[in-house]
Write an enzyme that holds these catalytic residues in place. Structure first.
Site, PDB file in Angstrom:
ATOM      1  CD  GLN A 163      -3.567  -4.759   6.523  1.00  0.00           C
ATOM      2  OE1 GLN A 163      -3.154  -3.868   5.649  1.00  0.00           O
ATOM      3  NE2 GLN A 163      -3.749  -5.366   6.417  1.00  0.00           N
ATOM      4  CG  ASP A 223      -9.902  -0.392   5.019  1.00  0.00           C
ATOM      5  OD1 ASP A 223      -9.188   0.042   3.772  1.00  0.00           O
ATOM      6  OD2 ASP A 223      -8.731  -0.639   5.356  1.00  0.00           O
ATOM      7  CE  LYS A 247      -3.750  -1.925   2.217  1.00  0.00           C
ATOM      8  NZ  LYS A 247      -4.424  -3.191   3.069  1.00  0.00           N
TER       9      LYS A 247
END
Ligand code: NAD
Length: 280
Positions: A96, A119, A52
């Site tokens: 994460q 997200d 990422k």
């Protein structure tokens, strides 16, 4: 059979994002900023975060990774999230997953400002997705829909079977398909006769994490196959949840692993972060 090439489409999307970042910088003096929270030393999580970061650098985003030890307190992570919520240079915040056992992940996800929730995991954005309103949509299922769109595949009226019902993959995937007017069947570990259901599918989307879960005899002739799974095989290679070699002989379209849904997930993360920055 045609391959749905997520790598090629993701490169194309990233080129457009790079141009948009340059334009944004000229217009406002700002570039999109992404903050990532990484807890512990899980090698897979560290690898995803690395990918990422690399993708952010390549399109000209500012990015920062907050690496924290495995035994960190809930309070300390919450403090960092609050700081990122208040930081005007940060447009997207990503936690994460998975997190260590002592951490209440839901509480953290709810603490992320919904307008920085790139997200799409905050209940506010989940609610907007299920009601069909504009908001941040989880990157993996969003990437699948973008890939289908690229190949002019309209799921309206199709029988869609989603295997895997997690909050980050299966459930939002099912919502997007329903919003696009497919008839959606959602299967999971407790589903009684998986094969009977997958055989009904015009489009079969699998995000489980079990190598070769979907075999040739579970797939309808001419079906569209979307393999979301990422697994490490014994020989070290990355493979999906679908027996690609045999299933690909029977279907109309299929995503490879790697090179299918994975790169689309990263492209959608960049797109969501850019969208947030453009609203700044
Ligand atoms: N391509 C990408 O960018 C991307 C992104 C996220 C996750 N993934 C991959 O997708 C897979 C799923 O990830 P997740 O985070 O949703 O996992 P998860 O463990 O949270 O959820 C797995 C789901 O699969 C179901 N399941 C488990 N075994 C099953 C079986 N034998 N039959 C039917 N259903 C079964 C479970 O009930 C659950 O709903 C993993 O392989 C992960 O690496 C890929």
């Amino acid at each position: 059979m045609q391959i749905l090439d997520g790598s090629a489409l993701s490169s194309k999307i990233k080129e457009t994002i790079s141009k948009d970042v340059k334009e944004l910088k000229v217009r406002t003096g700002n570039v999109p900023g992404l903050a990532v929270i990484l807890v512990g030393h899980d090698p897979a999580s560290a690898a995803y975060v690395g990918m990422k970061k690399k993708a952010c650098d390549a399109v000209g985003f500012y990015s920062v990774t907050h690496e924290m030890p495995k035994d960190i307190s809930q309070e300390a992570i919450e403090k960092t999230i609050t700081m990122m919520n208040d930081n005007p240079n940060i447009d997207g915040i990503l936690i994460q997953l998975p997190l260590p056992e002592q951490i209440d992940a839901n509480r953290l996800l709810e603490l992320v400002a919904p307008e920085k929730d790139v997200d799409g995991f905050h209940p506010y954005n989940v609610g907007r997705l299920t009601t069909g309103l504009e908001g941040f949509v989880p990157c993996t299922p969003l990437g699948v829909m973008r890939l289908l769109n690229e190949y002019n595949i309209d799921v309206k009226g199709m029988n869609a079977c989603v295997v895997g019902a997690s909050n980050i993959v299966g459930k939002p995937m099912a919502s997007l398909l329903l919003n696009a007017h497919a008839t959606v069947d959602i299967c999971h570990i407790h589903t009684k006769d998986l094969k009977a259901r997958t055989l009904e599918a015009d489009i079969l989307l699998v995000g489980v994490g079990v190598i070769n879960l979907i075999k040739k005899d579970m797939v309808k002739e001419g079906a569209i196959i979307i393999d979301i799974g990422i697994n490490r095989a014994e020989n070290g290679k990355l493979v999906g949840d679908v027996d690609f070699e045999n299933v690909s002989q029977k279907c109309s379209y299929i995503t490879p692993v790697p090179g299918g849904v994975g790169p689309m997930t990263i492209a959608m993360l960049l797109q969501n972060t850019l969208k947030s920055a453009q609203r700044r």
